[in-house]
Design an enzyme around this catalytic site. Structure first.
Site, PDB file in Angstrom:
ATOM      1  N   ASN A   1      -3.407   1.597  10.963  1.00 40.04           N
ATOM      2  CA  ASN A   1      -4.062   2.194   9.848  1.00 40.04           C
ATOM      3  C   ASN A   1      -4.539   0.535   9.074  1.00 40.04           C
ATOM      4  O   ASN A   1      -3.813   0.448   8.120  1.00 40.04           O
ATOM      5  CB  ASN A   1      -3.199   2.799   8.746  1.00 40.04           C
ATOM      6  CG  ASN A   1      -3.884   3.507   7.612  1.00 40.04           C
ATOM      7  OD1 ASN A   1      -5.248   3.167   7.429  1.00 40.04           O
ATOM      8  ND2 ASN A   1      -3.246   3.979   6.500  1.00 40.04           N
ATOM      9  N   PRO A   2      -5.863   0.152   9.481  1.00 38.40           N
ATOM     10  CA  PRO A   2      -6.097  -1.143   8.967  1.00 38.40           C
ATOM     11  C   PRO A   2      -6.678  -0.866   7.520  1.00 38.40           C
ATOM     12  O   PRO A   2      -7.181   0.434   7.084  1.00 38.40           O
ATOM     13  CB  PRO A   2      -7.176  -1.560   9.706  1.00 38.40           C
ATOM     14  CG  PRO A   2      -7.635  -0.125  10.479  1.00 38.40           C
ATOM     15  CD  PRO A   2      -6.521   0.707  10.306  1.00 38.40           C
TER      16      PRO A   2
ATOM     17  N   PHE B   1       0.855  -1.140   0.008  1.00 38.94           N
ATOM     18  CA  PHE B   1       0.105   0.040  -0.020  1.00 38.94           C
ATOM     19  C   PHE B   1       0.777   1.283  -0.008  1.00 38.94           C
ATOM     20  O   PHE B   1       1.817   1.536   0.682  1.00 38.94           O
ATOM     21  CB  PHE B   1      -0.886   0.050   1.297  1.00 38.94           C
ATOM     22  CG  PHE B   1      -1.832   1.041   1.593  1.00 38.94           C
ATOM     23  CD1 PHE B   1      -3.137   1.074   0.780  1.00 38.94           C
ATOM     24  CD2 PHE B   1      -1.579   2.232   2.172  1.00 38.94           C
ATOM     25  CE1 PHE B   1      -4.128   2.159   0.887  1.00 38.94           C
ATOM     26  CE2 PHE B   1      -2.531   3.047   2.324  1.00 38.94           C
ATOM     27  CZ  PHE B   1      -3.424   3.116   1.901  1.00 38.94           C
TER      28      PHE B   1
END
Ligand code: SAM
Length: 290
Positions: free
Chosen positions: A195-196, A90
């Site tokens: 920060n899932p 990500f």
């Protein structure tokens, strides 16, 4: 040979017709990447050599196909760091910088709570390690910390190790909802930052291709309502934290009511508070372990 300004102008048009959000900036950043100079030096750069023209054209084609800019240059800026990124991890976002700022403020305010030992900080769902590496880098020489980073996806774990090892962060490959993950730290952690994946799959059709086609699915989506990871995570965070320890969890702006409610309902937290990002969207919830 080709003048850089001409190549950039042409590339900006190509990117604009591919609906890239910031075509001119992206064209300039790709040109700077090819030349190996900062973007601010483009105006005085030498012309592109034929090889550089070729390389730049291929990068522009990829960017027009909406491959994230950071995957093409191989780095993503985050606070004071340049993180290595590429397929499988990500790309860290500016909104998460605000969560890190909150975490650093908490550590400064509570440095005296743990003066006899380093503050234990855990980054759950660590991805590239943006949060963990920033905490380690920005507290070095100021507050003693021991930072852990937990990530479940093997390709992301590779990027994580690459980014955090130099900062002394300990990497744990595991599922953050598994009670066995980091269970040796239960009741002793000072600060959990997370920060899932949280984007609801329902209504996700409007996402830009950079997100829907390139960010790893497991990094972005949190099931139908976006809460598949956050829901079980809250109890796990409560187990990790010492009394008086704190947590911050990032979430979707549509979770402005539900996440603070879930944290309060867990029964192990006080001072539950909703925070906004730089665009004034509800972005993360903080709380203190009772
Ligand atoms: C939104 S990204 C955040 C990455 C990084 N913390 C950041 O802020 O840029 C979520 C990350 O959580 C990881 N992840 C998803 N589910 C997980 C789980 N159950 N346990 C551990 N990591 C998980 C994903 O692979 C991804 O790297």
């Amino acid at each position: 040979m080709e003048r850089v300004t001409d190549a950039v102008a042409r590339a900006a048009l190509t990117l604009a017709s591919a609906h890239v959000v910031s075509p001119r900036v992206d064209a300039e950043l790709l040109a700077a990447f090819v030349l190996g100079v900062p973007r601010g030096r483009l105006a005085v750069a030498e012309d592109f050599t034929p090889d550089q023209v070729d390389r730049f054209s291929r990068l522009v084609v990829a960017r027009a196909a909406r491959v994230p800019l950071q995957y093409l240059t191989g780095t993503a800026p985050f606070r004071r760091l340049e993180l290595a990124v590429g397929e499988g991890v990500f790309v860290p976002r500016p909104e998460t910088e605000v969560l890190v700022e909150w975490g650093l403020g908490w550590l400064r305010r509570h440095a005296a709570d743990h003066s006899e030992r380093p503050a234990v900080v855990v980054d759950l769902c660590a991805g590239s390690g943006a949060i963990a590496a920033s905490i380690a880098a920005e507290t070095r020489d100021v507050i003693a910390t021991r930072v852990y980073a937990v990530e479940s996806e093997p390709p992301a774990v590779d990027w994580l190790r690459r980014n955090v090892t130099a900062h002394g962060v300990r990497v744990i490959e595991g599922d953050v909802t598994d009670p066995a993950a980091l269970s040796e730290l239960d009741d002793s952690v000072d600060l959990v930052l997370c920060n899932p994946p949280y984007v609801p799959e329902i209504g996700a059709s409007g996402l830009p291709p950079e997100v829907s086609e390139h960010d790893p699915h497991a990094a972005v989506f949190g099931g139908t309502d976006g809460l598949d990871v956050i829901r079980p995570l809250i109890g796990r965070v409560a187990a990790l934290l010492r009394p008086g320890g704190a947590m911050a969890v990032e979430h979707d702006d549509t979770h402005a009511y539900v996440v603070p409610t879930l944290v309060s309902a867990d029964g192990h937290f006080r001072d539950v508070e909703l925070h906004h990002d730089l665009a004034q969207r509800a972005r993360f919830t903080t709380a203190t372990r009772v």
